[in-house]
Design a protein around this motif. Sequence first.
Motif, PDB file in Angstrom:
ATOM      1  N   UNK A  32      18.772 -25.711  30.844  1.00  0.00           N
ATOM      2  CA  UNK A  32      19.800 -26.926  30.273  1.00  0.00           C
ATOM      3  C   UNK A  32      20.974 -26.609  29.911  1.00  0.00           C
ATOM      4  N   UNK A  33      21.466 -25.574  29.483  1.00  0.00           N
ATOM      5  CA  UNK A  33      22.927 -25.111  28.982  1.00  0.00           C
ATOM      6  C   UNK A  33      23.305 -24.815  30.284  1.00  0.00           C
ATOM      7  N   UNK A  34      22.589 -24.091  31.492  1.00  0.00           N
ATOM      8  CA  UNK A  34      23.275 -23.708  32.694  1.00  0.00           C
ATOM      9  C   UNK A  34      23.619 -25.147  33.344  1.00  0.00           C
ATOM     10  N   UNK A  35      22.845 -26.096  33.299  1.00  0.00           N
ATOM     11  CA  UNK A  35      22.601 -27.095  34.392  1.00  0.00           C
ATOM     12  C   UNK A  35      23.629 -28.355  33.423  1.00  0.00           C
ATOM     13  N   UNK A  36      24.120 -27.837  32.323  1.00  0.00           N
ATOM     14  CA  UNK A  36      24.977 -28.921  31.353  1.00  0.00           C
ATOM     15  C   UNK A  36      24.080 -30.084  31.236  1.00  0.00           C
ATOM     16  N   UNK A  37      23.024 -30.030  30.963  1.00  0.00           N
ATOM     17  CA  UNK A  37      21.846 -31.066  30.700  1.00  0.00           C
ATOM     18  C   UNK A  37      21.361 -31.030  29.345  1.00  0.00           C
ATOM     19  N   UNK A  38      20.832 -31.945  28.624  1.00  0.00           N
ATOM     20  CA  UNK A  38      20.118 -31.815  27.408  1.00  0.00           C
ATOM     21  C   UNK A  38      18.696 -31.413  27.558  1.00  0.00           C
ATOM     22  N   UNK A  39      18.469 -30.076  26.458  1.00  0.00           N
ATOM     23  CA  UNK A  39      17.210 -29.742  26.802  1.00  0.00           C
ATOM     24  C   UNK A  39      15.791 -30.577  26.650  1.00  0.00           C
ATOM     25  N   UNK A  40      16.025 -31.589  25.949  1.00  0.00           N
ATOM     26  CA  UNK A  40      15.001 -32.508  25.681  1.00  0.00           C
ATOM     27  C   UNK A  40      14.676 -33.169  27.054  1.00  0.00           C
ATOM     28  N   UNK A  41      15.905 -33.369  27.940  1.00  0.00           N
ATOM     29  CA  UNK A  41      15.892 -34.046  29.326  1.00  0.00           C
ATOM     30  C   UNK A  41      14.962 -33.147  30.179  1.00  0.00           C
ATOM     31  N   UNK A  42      15.282 -31.924  30.125  1.00  0.00           N
ATOM     32  CA  UNK A  42      14.623 -30.959  30.970  1.00  0.00           C
ATOM     33  C   UNK A  42      13.053 -31.092  30.532  1.00  0.00           C
ATOM     34  N   UNK A  43      12.775 -30.934  29.361  1.00  0.00           N
ATOM     35  CA  UNK A  43      11.351 -31.006  28.890  1.00  0.00           C
ATOM     36  C   UNK A  43      10.903 -32.226  29.299  1.00  0.00           C
ATOM     37  N   UNK A  44      11.267 -33.392  29.315  1.00  0.00           N
ATOM     38  CA  UNK A  44      10.889 -34.865  29.601  1.00  0.00           C
ATOM     39  C   UNK A  44      10.466 -34.555  31.254  1.00  0.00           C
ATOM     40  N   UNK A  45      11.506 -34.011  31.990  1.00  0.00           N
ATOM     41  CA  UNK A  45      11.133 -33.907  33.461  1.00  0.00           C
ATOM     42  C   UNK A  45      10.080 -33.190  33.686  1.00  0.00           C
ATOM     43  N   UNK A  46       9.655 -31.806  33.145  1.00  0.00           N
ATOM     44  CA  UNK A  46       8.732 -30.970  33.301  1.00  0.00           C
ATOM     45  C   UNK A  46       7.277 -31.473  32.874  1.00  0.00           C
ATOM     46  N   UNK A  47       7.473 -32.654  31.841  1.00  0.00           N
ATOM     47  CA  UNK A  47       6.235 -33.117  31.432  1.00  0.00           C
ATOM     48  C   UNK A  47       6.043 -34.388  31.897  1.00  0.00           C
ATOM     49  N   UNK A  48       6.794 -34.865  33.161  1.00  0.00           N
ATOM     50  CA  UNK A  48       6.432 -35.919  33.633  1.00  0.00           C
ATOM     51  C   UNK A  48       6.650 -37.270  33.102  1.00  0.00           C
ATOM     52  N   UNK A  49       7.600 -37.039  31.838  1.00  0.00           N
ATOM     53  CA  UNK A  49       7.905 -38.268  30.838  1.00  0.00           C
ATOM     54  C   UNK A  49       9.004 -39.199  31.564  1.00  0.00           C
ATOM     55  N   UNK A  50      10.031 -37.961  32.401  1.00  0.00           N
ATOM     56  CA  UNK A  50      11.243 -39.012  32.982  1.00  0.00           C
ATOM     57  C   UNK A  50      11.485 -38.609  34.245  1.00  0.00           C
ATOM     58  N   UNK A  51      12.083 -39.329  35.188  1.00  0.00           N
ATOM     59  CA  UNK A  51      12.420 -38.973  36.514  1.00  0.00           C
ATOM     60  C   UNK A  51      13.734 -38.522  36.481  1.00  0.00           C
TER      61      UNK A  51
END
Length: 75
Positions: A32-51
């Motif tokens: 998330x830090x490298x991609x300049x994204x929120x860590x929670x957002x990356x986790x939600x993508x991986x858990x299929x909770x967010x597209x």
Amino acid sequence: MMPSCRMKLRRTVARNLRRLRQQSGLTQEELADRANLNRNYVGMIEREENSPTVDALEQLSVALNVSPVSFFQVD
């Protein structure tokens, strides 16, 4: 038919993201830090909770040094 297609694609992106992240030896927070994204957002993508957005996929692909197409490959 459309909702199951979306769920299948979401699952494919989630699995590929997790696999690529783990192959790179990164935590969700590090990615998330490298991609300049929120860590929670990356986790939600991986858990299929967010597209992820197209922009987020681009940021993640740059951070992982892979082609964005990598997220859509079926095993």
